[in-house]
Motif scaffolding. Structure first.
Motif, mmCIF file in Angstrom:
data_model
loop_
_atom_site.group_PDB
_atom_site.id
_atom_site.type_symbol
_atom_site.label_atom_id
_atom_site.label_comp_id
_atom_site.label_asym_id
_atom_site.label_seq_id
_atom_site.Cartn_x
_atom_site.Cartn_y
_atom_site.Cartn_z
ATOM 1 N N LYS A 5 41.290 69.181 47.320
ATOM 2 C CA LYS A 5 42.397 68.025 46.477
ATOM 3 C C LYS A 5 43.320 68.953 46.242
ATOM 4 O O LYS A 5 43.601 70.035 45.842
ATOM 5 N N GLY A 6 44.401 68.219 46.622
ATOM 6 C CA GLY A 6 45.826 68.691 46.638
ATOM 7 C C GLY A 6 46.318 69.616 47.858
ATOM 8 O O GLY A 6 47.438 70.266 47.971
ATOM 9 N N ARG A 7 45.412 69.797 48.710
ATOM 10 C CA ARG A 7 45.597 70.707 49.912
ATOM 11 C C ARG A 7 45.390 69.807 51.171
ATOM 12 O O ARG A 7 46.221 69.919 52.240
ATOM 13 N N PHE A 8 44.512 68.875 51.048
ATOM 14 C CA PHE A 8 44.121 68.190 52.259
ATOM 15 C C PHE A 8 44.675 66.762 52.092
ATOM 16 O O PHE A 8 44.773 66.141 50.924
ATOM 17 N N SER A 9 44.927 65.952 53.203
ATOM 18 C CA SER A 9 45.470 64.701 52.994
ATOM 19 C C SER A 9 44.885 63.867 54.140
ATOM 20 O O SER A 9 45.065 64.072 55.483
ATOM 21 N N VAL A 10 44.094 62.681 53.813
ATOM 22 C CA VAL A 10 43.537 61.612 54.910
ATOM 23 C C VAL A 10 44.259 60.485 54.920
ATOM 24 O O VAL A 10 44.663 60.073 53.819
ATOM 25 N N LYS B 146 42.344 53.264 49.968
ATOM 26 C CA LYS B 146 42.029 54.235 48.925
ATOM 27 C C LYS B 146 41.256 55.427 49.303
ATOM 28 O O LYS B 146 40.394 55.396 49.997
ATOM 29 N N THR B 147 41.833 56.503 48.900
ATOM 30 C CA THR B 147 41.382 57.687 49.335
ATOM 31 C C THR B 147 40.695 58.487 48.280
ATOM 32 O O THR B 147 41.041 58.438 46.772
ATOM 33 N N THR B 148 39.703 59.293 48.484
ATOM 34 C CA THR B 148 39.080 60.147 47.756
ATOM 35 C C THR B 148 38.988 61.447 48.342
ATOM 36 O O THR B 148 38.625 61.648 49.461
ATOM 37 N N TYR B 149 39.169 62.686 47.618
ATOM 38 C CA TYR B 149 38.686 63.942 48.115
ATOM 39 C C TYR B 149 37.729 64.798 47.238
ATOM 40 O O TYR B 149 37.626 64.580 46.121
ATOM 41 N N ALA B 150 37.143 65.650 48.037
ATOM 42 C CA ALA B 150 36.113 66.645 47.423
ATOM 43 C C ALA B 150 37.231 67.486 46.397
ATOM 44 O O ALA B 150 38.364 67.824 46.820
ATOM 45 N N ASP B 151 36.798 68.265 45.475
ATOM 46 C CA ASP B 151 37.569 69.075 44.407
ATOM 47 C C ASP B 151 38.009 70.201 45.228
ATOM 48 O O ASP B 151 39.187 70.713 44.872
ATOM 49 N N SER B 152 37.276 70.603 46.023
ATOM 50 C CA SER B 152 37.490 72.039 46.915
ATOM 51 C C SER B 152 38.842 71.947 47.831
ATOM 52 O O SER B 152 39.654 72.758 48.299
ATOM 53 N N ARG C 93 25.813 70.162 55.546
ATOM 54 C CA ARG C 93 27.235 69.425 55.898
ATOM 55 C C ARG C 93 27.767 68.804 54.488
ATOM 56 O O ARG C 93 26.898 68.235 53.575
ATOM 57 N N GLU C 94 29.117 69.110 54.399
ATOM 58 C CA GLU C 94 29.480 68.506 53.066
ATOM 59 C C GLU C 94 30.565 67.708 52.976
ATOM 60 O O GLU C 94 31.261 67.792 54.047
ATOM 61 N N TRP C 95 30.772 66.994 52.296
ATOM 62 C CA TRP C 95 31.937 65.689 52.290
ATOM 63 C C TRP C 95 33.331 66.430 51.963
ATOM 64 O O TRP C 95 33.513 67.276 51.147
ATOM 65 N N VAL C 96 34.510 65.758 52.758
ATOM 66 C CA VAL C 96 35.652 66.536 52.535
ATOM 67 C C VAL C 96 36.601 65.357 51.937
ATOM 68 O O VAL C 96 37.385 65.468 50.813
ATOM 69 N N ALA C 97 36.532 64.321 52.435
ATOM 70 C CA ALA C 97 37.596 63.280 52.162
ATOM 71 C C ALA C 97 36.958 61.878 52.455
ATOM 72 O O ALA C 97 36.479 61.651 53.615
ATOM 73 N N SER C 98 37.748 60.553 52.062
ATOM 74 C CA SER C 98 37.261 59.430 52.647
ATOM 75 C C SER C 98 38.506 58.459 52.336
ATOM 76 O O SER C 98 39.208 58.616 51.332
#
Length: 124
Positions: free
Chosen positions: A63-68, A55-61, A44-49
């Motif tokens: 970033k720029g495509r997904f929005s939480v 405050k939002t953070t994203y996995a590099d994979s 299982r891998e992290w995607v976004a929080s």
């Protein structure tokens, strides 16, 4: 206790978009909400929080495509996924942290509550 229910998964072609939702209920306020994914045979891998301050953070994979985002009035977490790739194919899970030991917004160990998952399949 916190109950999380994901929805919105499905099958799309590469380049398409999907929006996942995670409806939460329970008597504990979440300090941080996250999205994770797990492909067959992989961890299982992290995607976004997103934390309680927004405050939002994203996995590099992704970033720029997904929005939480989250709608506190509806107690719902969202994941807008654009420009989907075949490698985004996985079961997607939302998770909630209500305190306790914190390993960062990217660690499964930080989140005590998990939904049942929703499948996303991206075809080439």
């Amino acid at each position: 206790q916190v109950l999380l229910v994901e929805s919105g998964g499905g099958s799309v072609q590469a380049g398409g978009s999907l929006t996942l939702s995670c409806a939460g209920s329970g008597n504990r306020r979440s300090a941080c909400m996250g999205w994770f994914r797990q492909a067959p045979g992989k961890e299982r891998e992290w995607v976004a929080s997103v934390d309680s301050d927004g405050k939002t953070t994203y996995a590099d994979s992704v970033k720029g495509r997904f929005s939480v985002s989250q709608d506190n009035a509806k107690n719902t977490l969202y994941l807008q996924m654009n420009s989907l790739k075949p490698e985004d194919t996985a079961m997607y899970y939302c998770a909630a942290s209500t305190g306790g030991t914190w390993y960062g917004p990217f660690s499964t160990g930080s989140f005590a509550y998990w939904g049942q998952g929703t499948q996303v399949t991206v075809s080439s």
